[in-house]
Design an enzyme around this catalytic site. Structure first.
Site, PDB file in Angstrom:
ATOM      1  N   LYS A   4      14.126 -99.338  10.103  1.00 30.19           N
ATOM      2  CA  LYS A   4      14.984 -99.238  11.323  1.00 30.19           C
ATOM      3  C   LYS A   4      14.477 -99.880  12.887  1.00 30.19           C
ATOM      4  O   LYS A   4      15.146-100.306  13.438  1.00 30.19           O
ATOM      5  CB  LYS A   4      15.324 -97.959  11.349  1.00 30.19           C
ATOM      6  N   ASP A  39      23.386 -93.549  13.183  1.00 24.27           N
ATOM      7  CA  ASP A  39      22.739 -92.359  13.011  1.00 24.27           C
ATOM      8  C   ASP A  39      22.990 -91.246  13.940  1.00 24.27           C
ATOM      9  O   ASP A  39      23.431 -90.084  13.683  1.00 24.27           O
ATOM     10  CB  ASP A  39      21.247 -92.420  12.857  1.00 24.27           C
ATOM     11  N   GLY A  64      12.634 -93.685  13.119  1.00 23.56           N
ATOM     12  CA  GLY A  64      13.687 -94.208  13.315  1.00 23.56           C
ATOM     13  C   GLY A  64      14.691 -93.173  13.606  1.00 23.56           C
ATOM     14  O   GLY A  64      15.614 -93.095  14.250  1.00 23.56           O
ATOM     15  N   GLU A  88       0.460 -92.892  19.286  1.00 20.76           N
ATOM     16  CA  GLU A  88       1.085 -94.294  19.819  1.00 20.76           C
ATOM     17  C   GLU A  88       2.449 -93.999  19.746  1.00 20.76           C
ATOM     18  O   GLU A  88       3.348 -94.460  20.763  1.00 20.76           O
ATOM     19  CB  GLU A  88       0.617 -95.194  18.748  1.00 20.76           C
ATOM     20  N   LYS A  89       3.032 -93.420  18.617  1.00 13.21           N
ATOM     21  CA  LYS A  89       4.380 -93.225  18.568  1.00 13.21           C
ATOM     22  C   LYS A  89       4.970 -92.121  19.691  1.00 13.21           C
ATOM     23  O   LYS A  89       5.975 -92.480  20.140  1.00 13.21           O
ATOM     24  CB  LYS A  89       4.978 -92.694  17.175  1.00 13.21           C
ATOM     25  N   TYR A 114      19.255 -85.289   2.200  1.00  8.76           N
ATOM     26  CA  TYR A 114      20.377 -84.837   1.620  1.00  8.76           C
ATOM     27  C   TYR A 114      20.073 -84.896  -0.180  1.00  8.76           C
ATOM     28  O   TYR A 114      20.788 -84.519  -0.759  1.00  8.76           O
ATOM     29  CB  TYR A 114      21.522 -85.564   1.879  1.00  8.76           C
ATOM     30  N   GLY A 172      21.722 -83.056   5.116  1.00  9.14           N
ATOM     31  CA  GLY A 172      21.916 -84.288   5.608  1.00  9.14           C
ATOM     32  C   GLY A 172      23.244 -84.917   5.194  1.00  9.14           C
ATOM     33  O   GLY A 172      23.435 -86.190   5.422  1.00  9.14           O
TER      34      GLY A 172
HETATM   35  N1  LIG Z   1      21.268 -87.852   6.444  1.00 11.46           N
HETATM   36  C1  LIG Z   1      21.168 -89.044   6.941  1.00 11.46           C
HETATM   37  O1  LIG Z   1      22.225 -89.766   7.013  1.00 11.46           O
HETATM   38  C2  LIG Z   1      19.965 -89.525   7.184  1.00 11.46           C
HETATM   39  C3  LIG Z   1      19.788 -90.691   8.163  1.00 11.46           C
HETATM   40  C4  LIG Z   1      18.648 -91.308   8.469  1.00 11.46           C
HETATM   41  C5  LIG Z   1      17.537 -90.651   8.091  1.00 11.46           C
HETATM   42  N2  LIG Z   1      17.630 -89.478   6.881  1.00 11.46           N
HETATM   43  C6  LIG Z   1      16.434 -88.826   6.545  1.00 11.46           C
HETATM   44  O2  LIG Z   1      15.475 -88.694   7.800  1.00 11.46           O
HETATM   45  C7  LIG Z   1      14.029 -88.829   7.184  1.00 11.46           C
HETATM   46  C8  LIG Z   1      13.467 -89.860   8.027  1.00 11.46           C
HETATM   47  O3  LIG Z   1      13.855 -91.060   8.061  1.00 11.46           O
HETATM   48  P1  LIG Z   1      13.401 -92.032   8.959  1.00 11.46           P
HETATM   49  O4  LIG Z   1      14.268 -93.315   8.789  1.00 11.46           O
HETATM   50  O5  LIG Z   1      13.167 -91.946  10.470  1.00 11.46           O
HETATM   51  O6  LIG Z   1      11.976 -92.383   8.334  1.00 11.46           O
HETATM   52  P2  LIG Z   1      10.556 -93.226   9.179  1.00 11.46           P
HETATM   53  O7  LIG Z   1      10.993 -94.199  10.262  1.00 11.46           O
HETATM   54  O8  LIG Z   1       9.666 -93.536   8.228  1.00 11.46           O
HETATM   55  O9  LIG Z   1      10.101 -91.885   9.872  1.00 11.46           O
HETATM   56  C9  LIG Z   1       9.324 -90.783   9.382  1.00 11.46           C
HETATM   57  C10 LIG Z   1       8.786 -89.812  10.174  1.00 11.46           C
HETATM   58  O10 LIG Z   1       8.223 -88.673   9.418  1.00 11.46           O
HETATM   59  C11 LIG Z   1       6.895 -88.618   9.979  1.00 11.46           C
HETATM   60  N3  LIG Z   1       6.336 -88.105   8.550  1.00 11.46           N
HETATM   61  C12 LIG Z   1       6.230 -88.855   7.239  1.00 11.46           C
HETATM   62  N4  LIG Z   1       5.283 -88.170   6.439  1.00 11.46           N
HETATM   63  C13 LIG Z   1       4.906 -86.997   7.203  1.00 11.46           C
HETATM   64  C14 LIG Z   1       4.283 -85.767   6.831  1.00 11.46           C
HETATM   65  N5  LIG Z   1       3.676 -85.616   5.317  1.00 11.46           N
HETATM   66  N6  LIG Z   1       3.800 -84.913   7.663  1.00 11.46           N
HETATM   67  C15 LIG Z   1       4.399 -84.841   8.930  1.00 11.46           C
HETATM   68  N7  LIG Z   1       5.131 -86.029   9.465  1.00 11.46           N
HETATM   69  C16 LIG Z   1       5.530 -86.946   8.575  1.00 11.46           C
HETATM   70  C17 LIG Z   1       6.430 -90.107  10.053  1.00 11.46           C
HETATM   71  O11 LIG Z   1       4.956 -90.041  10.469  1.00 11.46           O
HETATM   72  P3  LIG Z   1       4.277 -89.974  12.139  1.00 11.46           P
HETATM   73  O12 LIG Z   1       3.766 -88.342  12.150  1.00 11.46           O
HETATM   74  O13 LIG Z   1       3.327 -90.825  11.764  1.00 11.46           O
HETATM   75  O14 LIG Z   1       5.252 -90.256  13.289  1.00 11.46           O
HETATM   76  C18 LIG Z   1       7.690 -90.543  10.868  1.00 11.46           C
HETATM   77  O15 LIG Z   1       7.439 -89.909  12.290  1.00 11.46           O
HETATM   78  C19 LIG Z   1      14.268 -89.188   5.899  1.00 11.46           C
HETATM   79  O16 LIG Z   1      13.872 -88.191   4.932  1.00 11.46           O
HETATM   80  C20 LIG Z   1      15.443 -89.982   5.708  1.00 11.46           C
HETATM   81  O17 LIG Z   1      16.153 -90.063   4.438  1.00 11.46           O
HETATM   82  C21 LIG Z   1      18.749 -89.006   6.764  1.00 11.46           C
END
Ligand SMILES: NC(=O)c1ccc[n+]([C@@H]2O[C@H](COP(=O)([O-])OP(=O)(O)OC[C@H]3O[C@@H](n4cnc5c(N)ncnc54)[C@H](OP(=O)(O)O)[C@@H]3O)[C@@H](O)[C@H]2O)c1
Length: 280
Positions: free
Chosen positions: A68, A104, A130, A155-156, A224, A245
């Site tokens: 993303k 989103d 993202g 950094e993020k 979801y 979700g």
């Molecule tokens: N329902 C919907 O329509 C919809 C839409 C978009 C996304 N989503 C869901 O939202 C979630 C995130 O998606 P994304 O696109 O944002 O993914 P992403 O860009 O990979 O970001 C994931 C975030 O979660 C943090 N993270 C990952 N594992 C972790 C852990 N074990 N403990 C604490 N933090 C952790 C990451 O690390 P850092 O700590 O390094 O920051 C990062 O900030 C996913 O489950 C995705 O399926 C759902």
């Protein structure tokens, strides 16, 4: 629609995506000559994949983990809100020009319409990827007074604080469970924007059992699949109003389709057919 349309979802592994099921059910029911495919792509092939897409019959793509943010510099046009958010989840291939959008955040906002009791005081966002960027932007559009997000990555945190310098009351904090629990006590809404709770972490919760919540707090898990994550089960047992979700998935998909096929979209039927198939 006079010619066949190809759509799809671009991401890393794509194992648990329900998007193909939702789109194909709608296209099938309304006999639309549109296909929706999975495009799992390795990170080092992303640029090559996009250059092929420009000259292909693919007119639209959803974008998911982990592209993303990475995809932005590879696009030919960025919608102003996607630019502010710094994340793209929809691409429209307009005659070889790849245009990026963020649906989103609009999908997320739409799902909150039904919570007329929601107070726009304190919001908590777990994660800084993202999706979290869109959620933070959406919450700021709702005029939340305080929005705190947590990440393991400094950094993020600094990047998001820099990009969203115009959001007053935004705090970014290092991922520390005790600190998260403290903020949860006063949050009107808590959003899990991490993948903790979905495969292969379906037995985990971003915050484990001993947390307290405000009365009528909304606990929202963007995951979801599964429909009820461990986090939502715990929150529900503490009396929270919980949301998964699924509705965000439906609304962001609806907005994606609007960008791709415009007037050929039957909104009402898309929502109906999506809820049918996703709840089955
Ligand atoms: N329902 C919907 O329509 C919809 C839409 C978009 C996304 N989503 C869901 O939202 C979630 C995130 O998606 P994304 O696109 O944002 O993914 P992403 O860009 O990979 O970001 C994931 C975030 O979660 C943090 N993270 C990952 N594992 C972790 C852990 N074990 N403990 C604490 N933090 C952790 C990451 O690390 P850092 O700590 O390094 O920051 C990062 O900030 C996913 O489950 C995705 O399926 C759902």
């Amino acid at each position: 629609m006079d010619k066949k349309i190809s759509l799809g979802i671009l991401g890393g592994k794509l194992r648990s995506s329900l998007s193909p099921l939702m789109f194909e059910h709608y296209f099938g029911r309304f006999k639309l000559d549109i296909s929706y495919k999975l495009y799992p792509v390795a990170s080092d092939m992303l640029s090559f994949f996009l250059s092929k897409t420009r000259t292909s019959d693919i007119i639209g793509l959803n974008v998911t983990i982990p592209f993303k943010e990475k995809i932005i510099p590879l696009l030919d046009y960025l919608d102003p809100e996607a630019k502010i958010i710094g994340a793209v989840n929809v691409i429209h291939n307009s005659k070889g020009r790849l245009k990026g959008y963020n649906t989103d955040y609009t999908g997320f906002l739409k799902t909150l319409d039904k919570y007329d009791f929601l107070k726009t005081g304190n919001a908590l966002v777990l994660g800084a990827g993202g999706a979290a960027r869109g959620i933070i932007y959406g919450l700021s559009r709702m005029k939340f007074k305080n929005i705190t997000f947590f990440s393991r990555n400094d950094e993020k945190i600094n990047k998001i604080l820099g990009n969203f310098h115009f959001i007053s009351g935004l705090n970014g904090e290092q991922w520390k469970i005790e600190k998260i629990k403290e903020k949860m006590k006063n949050a009107d809404i808590v959003v899990n924007a991490t993948p903790v709770g979905m495969f292969p972490l379906e037995n985990k919760s971003p915050v484990e059992v001993d947390f307290a919540l405000k009365k009528k707090a909304i606990v929202y898990d963007l995951i979801y699949n599964p429909k009820v994550t461990k986090f939502l089960k715990l929150a529900k047992s503490k009396g929270a109003v919980v949301e998964n979700g699924l509705w965000m998935l439906i609304y962001q998909a609806l907005e994606s389709l609007r960008l791709w096929i415009g007037e050929d979209l039957n909104e009402e039927f898309f929502i109906k057919s999506s809820t049918e198939v996703l709840n089955a």
